[in-house]
Design an enzyme around this catalytic site. Structure first.
Site, PDB file in Angstrom:
ATOM      1  N   LYS A 260       0.833  -1.208   0.000  1.00 37.03           N
ATOM      2  CA  LYS A 260       0.000   0.000   0.000  1.00 37.03           C
ATOM      3  C   LYS A 260       0.869   1.261   0.000  1.00 37.03           C
ATOM      4  O   LYS A 260       0.618   2.203  -0.749  1.00 37.03           O
ATOM      5  CB  LYS A 260      -0.935  -0.031   1.214  1.00 37.03           C
ATOM      6  CG  LYS A 260      -1.883   1.145   1.304  1.00 37.03           C
ATOM      7  CD  LYS A 260      -3.182   0.759   1.989  1.00 37.03           C
ATOM      8  CE  LYS A 260      -3.030   0.531   3.480  1.00 37.03           C
ATOM      9  NZ  LYS A 260      -2.810   1.754   4.260  1.00 37.03           N
TER      10      LYS A 260
ATOM     11  N   ARG B 262       2.813   5.951  -3.290  1.00 35.17           N
ATOM     12  CA  ARG B 262       3.964   6.757  -3.717  1.00 35.17           C
ATOM     13  C   ARG B 262       4.233   6.617  -5.217  1.00 35.17           C
ATOM     14  O   ARG B 262       4.646   7.569  -5.870  1.00 35.17           O
ATOM     15  CB  ARG B 262       5.201   6.354  -2.903  1.00 35.17           C
ATOM     16  CG  ARG B 262       5.117   6.868  -1.442  1.00 35.17           C
ATOM     17  CD  ARG B 262       6.050   6.096  -0.558  1.00 35.17           C
ATOM     18  NE  ARG B 262       6.164   6.629   0.791  1.00 35.17           N
ATOM     19  CZ  ARG B 262       5.316   6.374   1.790  1.00 35.17           C
ATOM     20  NH1 ARG B 262       4.258   5.622   1.579  1.00 35.17           N
ATOM     21  NH2 ARG B 262       5.514   6.885   2.992  1.00 35.17           N
TER      22      ARG B 262
ATOM     23  N   GLY C 294      -5.159   7.831   5.735  1.00 35.23           N
ATOM     24  CA  GLY C 294      -4.274   8.838   6.330  1.00 35.23           C
ATOM     25  C   GLY C 294      -3.030   9.048   5.487  1.00 35.23           C
ATOM     26  O   GLY C 294      -2.558  10.177   5.317  1.00 35.23           O
TER      27      GLY C 294
ATOM     28  N   SER D  22       7.235   9.063  12.249  1.00 39.44           N
ATOM     29  CA  SER D  22       6.167   8.919  11.263  1.00 39.44           C
ATOM     30  C   SER D  22       6.686   9.097   9.848  1.00 39.44           C
ATOM     31  O   SER D  22       7.171  10.171   9.476  1.00 39.44           O
ATOM     32  CB  SER D  22       5.058   9.950  11.530  1.00 39.44           C
ATOM     33  OG  SER D  22       4.206  10.030  10.405  1.00 39.44           O
TER      34      SER D  22
ATOM     35  N   ASP E  77       1.990  -1.202  11.840  1.00 31.06           N
ATOM     36  CA  ASP E  77       0.654  -1.636  11.411  1.00 31.06           C
ATOM     37  C   ASP E  77       0.356  -3.089  11.797  1.00 31.06           C
ATOM     38  O   ASP E  77      -0.748  -3.582  11.535  1.00 31.06           O
ATOM     39  CB  ASP E  77       0.517  -1.481   9.894  1.00 31.06           C
ATOM     40  CG  ASP E  77       0.509  -0.009   9.498  1.00 31.06           C
ATOM     41  OD1 ASP E  77       0.144   0.835  10.336  1.00 31.06           O
ATOM     42  OD2 ASP E  77       0.884   0.286   8.346  1.00 31.06           O
TER      43      ASP E  77
ATOM     44  N   ARG F 217      -6.285   1.957  17.906  1.00 28.58           N
ATOM     45  CA  ARG F 217      -6.012   0.515  17.793  1.00 28.58           C
ATOM     46  C   ARG F 217      -5.668  -0.131  19.119  1.00 28.58           C
ATOM     47  O   ARG F 217      -5.961  -1.305  19.322  1.00 28.58           O
ATOM     48  CB  ARG F 217      -4.866   0.270  16.806  1.00 28.58           C
ATOM     49  CG  ARG F 217      -5.343   0.245  15.405  1.00 28.58           C
ATOM     50  CD  ARG F 217      -4.336  -0.316  14.422  1.00 28.58           C
ATOM     51  NE  ARG F 217      -4.925  -0.167  13.102  1.00 28.58           N
ATOM     52  CZ  ARG F 217      -4.259   0.032  11.982  1.00 28.58           C
ATOM     53  NH1 ARG F 217      -2.934   0.101  12.017  1.00 28.58           N
ATOM     54  NH2 ARG F 217      -4.899   0.151  10.840  1.00 28.58           N
TER      55      ARG F 217
HETATM   56  C1  S3P Z   1       2.624   4.787   6.280  1.00 30.08           C
HETATM   57  C2  S3P Z   1       3.159   5.148   7.479  1.00 30.08           C
HETATM   58  C3  S3P Z   1       2.631   4.693   8.780  1.00 30.08           C
HETATM   59  C4  S3P Z   1       1.668   3.527   8.628  1.00 30.08           C
HETATM   60  C5  S3P Z   1       0.711   3.715   7.489  1.00 30.08           C
HETATM   61  C6  S3P Z   1       1.476   3.865   6.181  1.00 30.08           C
HETATM   62  C7  S3P Z   1       3.219   5.309   5.033  1.00 30.08           C
HETATM   63  O1  S3P Z   1       1.929   5.774   9.390  1.00 30.08           O
HETATM   64  O2  S3P Z   1       0.949   3.324   9.821  1.00 30.08           O
HETATM   65  O3  S3P Z   1      -0.149   2.598   7.375  1.00 30.08           O
HETATM   66  O4  S3P Z   1       2.941   4.771   3.950  1.00 30.08           O
HETATM   67  O5  S3P Z   1       4.012   6.263   5.122  1.00 30.08           O
HETATM   68  P1  S3P Z   1       2.700   6.874  10.304  1.00 30.08           P
HETATM   69  O6  S3P Z   1       3.606   7.623   9.446  1.00 30.08           O
HETATM   70  O7  S3P Z   1       1.585   7.729  10.853  1.00 30.08           O
HETATM   71  O8  S3P Z   1       3.384   6.065  11.376  1.00 30.08           O
END
Ligand code: S3P
Length: 451
Positions: free
Chosen positions: A28, A33, A101, A174, A326, A357
């Site tokens: 994903k 990206r 998100g 993050s 995750d 979660r």
């Molecule tokens: C992700 C980063 C993570 C992850 C999300 C995918 C990404 O979130 O939990 O499922 O693709 O950059 P955080 O950056 O909030 O930790």
């Protein structure tokens, strides 16, 4: 998503002998990206193995609204004709990221240094999630956000007219925030740097280089400094998306827990910044053979052969959290079917995922008769052994795909079935989840029950 607005509950029933070989859908994070970098490049980017889940499809739709030409050429095969760095056009519609998100935060970064106005929204889960973590650094570039109290969606972002480069130290581990800053830095002259204390997934950095940007990694005391030279000309590039380790995780845990199982998952991404769960499961005694290690599209991948195992509880250090952020819901399920205690530390970030979660895992396990405690940001699960806890509950998923899939996996082990109140969200990341498990020999039962 074919959605009539009604929840779709489902129950999982005790299974035996999961067997087979399959490839789970594309990663994903890389899929989002690939589309975004394709849209920021000049020329035609060809993507193979794209995850055709709702989250990624929402990002494709948003990029189209910003002027990119995106077409599906076959199953997982996509073509993107980009607009170049700084080339996004002001959209005529609201940008709706659904449940995602990652999509929302990365795209806020991608538009923040182009002088256009964009209004972002999402579903009820996304509209509850905090956006200040990206809006704060994006304001340093000169972007302005107007939105609801507490920086929640819907909000409008006004991209900077005259952006300057930024140096930003991540206050939370993050990859979404890191990526938003780097994406914004693409259209700022000079050098934008992100300082990171704990390594988080590095797909943005790898892809920036793949598309021709100049990126350097250095040290600044205890921190890693990721420096990007702004205003590069990104050139279209081909991408093959590896299988998602976060989706494979559900099948791996199912195969470990269900007696007489032998399952092979092909082409799974094993980038070190994503592989924490596999390391942990092996420490728990999980029989996971890593076969045929190779590289695909600049990422390390391997086939995983997984056989039923007796698991024992282990401590999982907080430092490992970013590499398996995750995967805690499904690890907690594995822990509930292990012998002894599994202590998972450093889980604060789980409070702000698609659901809270930490709360959802604890409530679900408790309802299924498992022994579980939350102490601050630590989760303790005392295993019930290989027969698992009792089961016999309907678990509330709170619009969270990973909670739904994790508790269905638990239901393959427990004496009584485990139901989840809704499975619609599974399509955000793992379309074909129930079909994949059906193919391995697992059984589901429709249920009218919802809490
Ligand atoms: C992700 C980063 C993570 C992850 C999300 C995918 C990404 O979130 O939990 O499922 O693709 O950059 P955080 O950056 O909030 O930790």
């Amino acid at each position: 998503m074919t959605d009539d607005g009604n929840p779709r509950p489902l129950a999982a029933v005790r299974a035996k002998g999961l067997k087979g070989t399959l490839r789970v859908p594309g990663d994903k994070s890389i899929s989002h990206r690939a589309l975004i970098f394709g849209a920021l490049s000049i020329g035609e980017t060809r993507i193979a193995g794209l995850l055709e889940g709702d989250d990624v499809l929402a990002t494709a739709e948003v990029l189209r609204a910003l002027g990119a030409d995106i077409a599906r050429a076959g199953e997982g095969e996509w073509r993107v004709r980009g607009v170049g760095v700084g080339g996004f056009a002001e959209p005529e519609t609201v940008l709706d990221h659904g449940n995602s998100g990652t999509g929302a935060r990365l795209m806020m970064g991608a538009v923040a240094t182009t002088p256009i106005a964009c209004t972002f929204t999402g579903d009820a889960s996304l509209c509850r999630r905090p956006m200040a973590r990206v809006l704060t650094p994006l304001a340093l570039f000169g972007a302005k956000a107007v939105g609801r109290t507490g920086a929640r969606l819907p909000l409008t972002l006004l991209g900077a007219e005259d952006p300057g480069p930024v140096t930003y130290r991540l206050p939370v581990a993050s990859a979404q925030v890191k990526s938003a800053v780097l994406l914004a830095g693409l259209n700022a002259p000079g050098e934008t740097s992100v300082l990171e204390a704990a390594p988080t997934r590095d797909h943005t950095e790898r892809m920036l280089r793949h598309f021709g940007a100049e990126l350097s990694l250095g040290r600044d005391g205890d921190l890693t400094a990721i420096a990007l030279r702004g205003r590069p000309e990104l050139r279209a590039a081909d991408i093959r998306v590896p299988a998602d380790p976060s989706s494979a995780a559900f099948l791996v845990v199912a195969a470990l827990l269900v007696p007489d199982s032998d399952v092979t998952l092909e082409g799974v991404l094993l980038n070190e910044t994503r592989a924490g769960l596999y390391r942990t499961l092996r420490e728990m005694g999980g029989d996971i053979a890593i076969l045929n290690e190779r590289e695909e599209g600049g990422e390390p991948i391997a086939d995983l052969r997984v056989r039923s195992s007796r698991l024992r509880g282990v401590p999982v250090p907080a430092e490992r959290a970013p590499s398996m952020i995750d995967e805690y819901p499904v690890l907690a399920v594995a822990a509930a079917c292990a012998e002894g205690e599994t202590i998972m530390a450093g889980l604060e970030e789980l409070r702000v995922k698609e659901s809270d979660r930490l709360g959802a895992i604890a409530a679900g396990l408790h309802a299924c008769g498992a022994r579980v405690a939350v102490e601050g940001d630590t989760l303790r699960v005392t295993g019930s052994g290989p027969a698992g806890p009792r089961g016999g509950a309907t678990v509330a998923t709170h619009m969270d795909h990973r909670i739904a899939m994790s508790f269905l996996v638990l239901g393959f082990v427990t004496g009584e079935p485990v139901a989840v109140d809704d499975t619609r969200m599974i399509a955000t990341s793992f379309p074909g989840f129930t079909a994949a498990l059906d193919g391995l020999g697992a059984r589901f039962a429709e249920t009218g029950r919802a809490p």
